[in-house]
Design a protein around this motif. Structure first.
Motif, mmCIF file in Angstrom:
data_model
loop_
_atom_site.group_PDB
_atom_site.id
_atom_site.type_symbol
_atom_site.label_atom_id
_atom_site.label_comp_id
_atom_site.label_asym_id
_atom_site.label_seq_id
_atom_site.Cartn_x
_atom_site.Cartn_y
_atom_site.Cartn_z
ATOM 1 N N GLY B 173 0.787 -1.229 0.000
ATOM 2 C CA GLY B 173 0.000 0.000 0.000
ATOM 3 C C GLY B 173 0.816 1.274 0.000
ATOM 4 O O GLY B 173 0.274 2.369 0.131
ATOM 5 N N ALA B 174 2.152 1.139 -0.135
ATOM 6 C CA ALA B 174 3.028 2.307 -0.081
ATOM 7 C C ALA B 174 3.136 2.964 -1.461
ATOM 8 O O ALA B 174 2.661 2.430 -2.459
ATOM 9 C CB ALA B 174 4.413 1.904 0.420
ATOM 10 N N VAL B 175 3.753 4.149 -1.496
ATOM 11 C CA VAL B 175 3.926 4.920 -2.734
ATOM 12 C C VAL B 175 5.404 4.853 -3.134
ATOM 13 O O VAL B 175 6.243 5.472 -2.490
ATOM 14 C CB VAL B 175 3.520 6.397 -2.500
ATOM 15 C CG1 VAL B 175 3.650 7.207 -3.789
ATOM 16 C CG2 VAL B 175 2.112 6.492 -1.934
ATOM 17 N N PRO B 176 5.752 4.080 -4.194
ATOM 18 C CA PRO B 176 7.166 3.939 -4.559
ATOM 19 C C PRO B 176 7.745 5.240 -5.116
ATOM 20 O O PRO B 176 7.081 5.926 -5.889
ATOM 21 C CB PRO B 176 7.151 2.874 -5.670
ATOM 22 C CG PRO B 176 5.760 2.334 -5.710
ATOM 23 C CD PRO B 176 4.863 3.350 -5.093
ATOM 24 N N ILE B 177 8.954 5.590 -4.690
ATOM 25 C CA ILE B 177 9.657 6.783 -5.170
ATOM 26 C C ILE B 177 11.085 6.368 -5.485
ATOM 27 O O ILE B 177 11.782 5.849 -4.608
ATOM 28 C CB ILE B 177 9.660 7.886 -4.091
ATOM 29 C CG1 ILE B 177 8.229 8.365 -3.817
ATOM 30 C CG2 ILE B 177 10.552 9.065 -4.502
ATOM 31 C CD1 ILE B 177 8.106 9.273 -2.620
ATOM 32 N N LEU B 178 11.518 6.575 -6.735
ATOM 33 C CA LEU B 178 12.863 6.175 -7.133
ATOM 34 C C LEU B 178 13.868 7.288 -6.906
ATOM 35 O O LEU B 178 13.644 8.415 -7.320
ATOM 36 C CB LEU B 178 12.881 5.791 -8.624
ATOM 37 C CG LEU B 178 12.100 4.550 -9.041
ATOM 38 C CD1 LEU B 178 12.241 4.323 -10.547
ATOM 39 C CD2 LEU B 178 12.603 3.320 -8.286
ATOM 40 N N MET B 179 14.969 7.005 -6.238
ATOM 41 C CA MET B 179 16.105 7.933 -6.186
ATOM 42 C C MET B 179 17.388 7.168 -5.888
ATOM 43 O O MET B 179 17.342 6.042 -5.393
ATOM 44 C CB MET B 179 15.884 9.089 -5.193
ATOM 45 C CG MET B 179 15.325 8.777 -3.831
ATOM 46 S SD MET B 179 15.261 10.285 -2.771
ATOM 47 C CE MET B 179 13.817 11.109 -3.398
ATOM 48 N N THR B 180 18.537 7.779 -6.228
ATOM 49 C CA THR B 180 19.804 7.111 -5.945
ATOM 50 C C THR B 180 20.046 7.114 -4.434
ATOM 51 O O THR B 180 19.428 7.886 -3.687
ATOM 52 C CB THR B 180 20.980 7.836 -6.615
ATOM 53 O OG1 THR B 180 21.125 9.125 -6.008
ATOM 54 C CG2 THR B 180 20.767 8.004 -8.120
ATOM 55 N N ALA B 181 20.979 6.272 -4.004
ATOM 56 C CA ALA B 181 21.311 6.203 -2.575
ATOM 57 C C ALA B 181 21.780 7.567 -2.067
ATOM 58 O O ALA B 181 21.421 7.983 -0.962
ATOM 59 C CB ALA B 181 22.383 5.139 -2.342
ATOM 60 N N GLU B 182 22.567 8.257 -2.900
ATOM 61 C CA GLU B 182 23.077 9.574 -2.488
ATOM 62 C C GLU B 182 21.938 10.589 -2.363
ATOM 63 O O GLU B 182 21.883 11.357 -1.392
ATOM 64 C CB GLU B 182 24.129 10.088 -3.483
ATOM 65 C CG GLU B 182 25.444 9.314 -3.478
ATOM 66 C CD GLU B 182 25.350 7.949 -4.158
ATOM 67 O OE1 GLU B 182 24.368 7.708 -4.913
ATOM 68 O OE2 GLU B 182 26.244 7.111 -3.930
ATOM 69 N N GLN B 183 21.061 10.585 -3.369
ATOM 70 C CA GLN B 183 19.902 11.495 -3.298
ATOM 71 C C GLN B 183 19.064 11.192 -2.060
ATOM 72 O O GLN B 183 18.614 12.098 -1.355
ATOM 73 C CB GLN B 183 19.014 11.331 -4.544
ATOM 74 C CG GLN B 183 19.551 11.972 -5.800
ATOM 75 C CD GLN B 183 18.741 11.567 -7.032
ATOM 76 O OE1 GLN B 183 18.093 10.519 -7.053
ATOM 77 N NE2 GLN B 183 18.798 12.403 -8.057
ATOM 78 N N HIS B 184 18.859 9.893 -1.823
ATOM 79 C CA HIS B 184 18.067 9.511 -0.651
ATOM 80 C C HIS B 184 18.682 10.018 0.645
ATOM 81 O O HIS B 184 18.013 10.639 1.473
ATOM 82 C CB HIS B 184 17.908 7.993 -0.584
ATOM 83 C CG HIS B 184 17.327 7.553 0.731
ATOM 84 N ND1 HIS B 184 18.116 7.284 1.839
ATOM 85 C CD2 HIS B 184 16.043 7.401 1.142
ATOM 86 C CE1 HIS B 184 17.339 6.976 2.864
ATOM 87 N NE2 HIS B 184 16.080 7.037 2.458
ATOM 88 N N ASP B 185 19.965 9.744 0.826
ATOM 89 C CA ASP B 185 20.599 10.110 2.100
ATOM 90 C C ASP B 185 20.644 11.624 2.295
ATOM 91 O O ASP B 185 20.457 12.118 3.419
ATOM 92 C CB ASP B 185 22.008 9.515 2.189
ATOM 93 C CG ASP B 185 21.960 8.021 2.502
ATOM 94 O OD1 ASP B 185 20.856 7.432 2.455
ATOM 95 O OD2 ASP B 185 23.027 7.442 2.795
#
Lengths: 372, 372
Positions: B173-185
């Motif tokens: 039920g979650a909303v997937p969001i794509l980003m690189t590990a660096e962008q995420h952190d």
């Protein structure tokens, strides 16, 4: 059944005589409206004739007359002109007790002393009425109900005079709290002025950040930056009038921040994890000092219930919680971007939690999370 | 009528084959419960046999068997052991895709590379599911509904593999969001890790303060320090794994703080007021960047209604708002110490405000404050 709170008419004032309110902005006009509601003869004054007319149109009081003889004067003007307006009122009305509603209390008193005013007829007030925005148009006689109203006495003030200001606070439904001007300014620096600037500086970090980063914002960021939306003009005055006390607390804050940055720069150094844990645990201890809802430290159990984002659904949830017979101690709604679901975080007494969860689930509600 | 949200059964999984969940704490057991609810065969593993039994008892899955052949592995262990557990799982199951749920994403990937693991079968995840507390006993299959679920891909990962992780997020039920590990952190440093430490250090200032000072705490202090109550042990790990990024943002924060303290030390110097106003206005601009409820910047009108602090009163208010036909965009309760009154701050679309205020007042509700 209508609850007692909003059915009960207020009956009679504790104040004898006319009250003159100087400054018909949000706070002044709200004081005036609240006093009118308990039958007080309120005289309104404002440097702007347009503001004055507006407040009179709203029923906040009447214009001044030659025969006025106020026993109490409430000055509700911006902090930077509070002392001069107070001094003028003290001089113009030699028999009246004068108070103000500025959110700092040392500066007005010192200003009055510097101006040679009769400070024995001045007692400072600070009604802590949440938001400070808008003019007479936003004013409400109910603004102060249930709010702390700090009363700052100083040497030589007779107790009977303090009682008059307490009567003013009580007339408006507020909770009078006595403290010196210095205690007041130190207290509000800690619980209001410092949180304001800490929040503003945190929000400032969001400028220039990637859209995708800000898009991950959760309730933590929303809560910590909510007050960063406050009016800069007002806060420039408040912070300017309490600058030394605020700066002192911020220096201690900066010491902690320097320590923290040092730890994060060498996160695997001996003792780094322990030092970090201790800083965070001190934060736990600090937040635990904030009094709870009823002035106690009592902790509640939280559960999160999923609520359809359509009219009436939250009401249905709360109605059913009422039917189950559990009192809601607190409630907070969370939303995630892009989904039509609200998450209602509900606080209840710990002993009620198990039954509430079971009964809500039996009624078809989906509980996202429970537990202390 | 029961709303669609909590009546609709979930039907079928997007995942083909068995899913192995390693770590049966709150997040792991919640993933497992959510997958079980859509019919997935979930294999549970945990370093603690007691935790494992508990999670199985709660229906989160089954114990491992010799015939297991998982297609997907979800590692949900503390951040400091995530990389080593991921590496072990990648080695043990050479045909499986492996993900984790740690709240940092660079460290696990770098750890895997340092260990020489097959990172082409690893895709990092971060379900941003609010609180991180409790074990399997607090787990809920609904935990991730409506929450962002960050998926961190890296060079060489086939799109089909990313789709599997998206399917996992969607199953829950979650909303997937794509980003690189660096962008995420970098993103979570800004929206989560920095607010956490800023809040902890602010709460730390309350230690040693006078009881009377803390007693004046209002909603601003409560909001800014709420997350300071978070678990230090968890945060030591999170901050340790993202220390450089967090420290960089804190250094910028400290520069602003130094500027501010300098202004407050000389509040009447030429330009001081303007500089202070600009810092506060930058905070306004920053907070305005946080997306609203439905992922937009739309602003709502707020009004504050007084509510008796008895069971059913808030429900009655919300029922009547529903009857009036206005949708509640947000709701927040405020309490003042020592009084049996709650203040419900209600957010509605600006065009609905005037009518709602009029209708509520006609029904006898007392509005403490309205206006933008």
């Amino acid at each position: 059944m209508t609850a007692a709170l909003h059915a009960a008419p207020l009956t009679g004032s504790r104040i004898v005589g006319e009250v003159r309110v100087v400054g018909a902005g949000l706070l002044g006009a709200s004081v005036a409206l609240g006093l009118r509601a308990v039958g007080v003869d309120v005289i309104l004054a404002d440097a702007s004739p347009a503001n004055l007319s507006l407040a009179i149109d709203y029923g906040a009081g009447r214009a001044a007359r030659d025969t006025d003889n106020p026993t109490l004067i409430v000055v509700a003007v911006p902090p930077d002109v509070t002392a001069t307006v107070l001094a003028a009122e003290l001089a113009a009305w030699p028999d009246a007790l004068v108070t103000d509603v500025a959110s700092v209390k040392v500066a007005p008193l010192e200003g009055l002393r510097a101006l040679g005013a009769d400070v024995l007829r001045y007692i400072g007030s600070h009604p802590m009425a949440g938001r400070e925005r808008g003019g007479a148009i936003s004013a409400r006689g109910d603004l102060f109900i249930g709010r702390p109203w700090v009363i700052s006495t100083h040497d030589g003030i007779p107790a009977a005079q303090v009682s008059v200001i307490e009567g003013l606070a009580l007339d408006l439904g507020a909770v009078p709290i006595l403290m010196t001007a210095e205690q007041h300014d130190a207290s509000v620096a800690l619980v209001s002025h410092v949180p304001q600037v800490i929040s503003s500086l945190l929000a400032n970090r969001l400028n220039g950040a990637a859209e995708s980063a800000v898009g991950l914002a959760g309730q933590g960021l929303r809560d910590t930056t909510r007050i960063a939306a406050s009016d800069p003009e007002l806060w420039v005055q408040v912070l300017g009038a309490n600058s030394a006390t605020v700066a002192d607390i911020l220096r201690s804050y900066r010491d902690d921040l320097d320590t923290l940055v040092g730890i994060l720069d060498a996160p695997t150094a001996p003792g780094a994890r322990r030092a970090l844990a201790e800083l965070l645990a001190s934060g736990n201890a600090g937040v635990a000092r904030i009094p709870g809802k009823h002035g106690t430290d009592r902790r509640f159990s939280q559960l999160i219930v999923m609520v359809d984002d359509t009219p009436g659904e939250l009401a249905r949830l709360l109605t059913e919680i009422g039917e189950i017979g559990v009192n809601l101690e607190d409630l907070r709604l969370e939303h995630s971007p892009g989904v039509p679901i609200g998450l209602a975080e509900i606080s209840v007494l710990p002993e009620a939690e198990t039954r509430l969860v079971a009964d809500l689930e039996a009624r078809g509600w989906r509980i996202a999370q429970a537990g202390a």
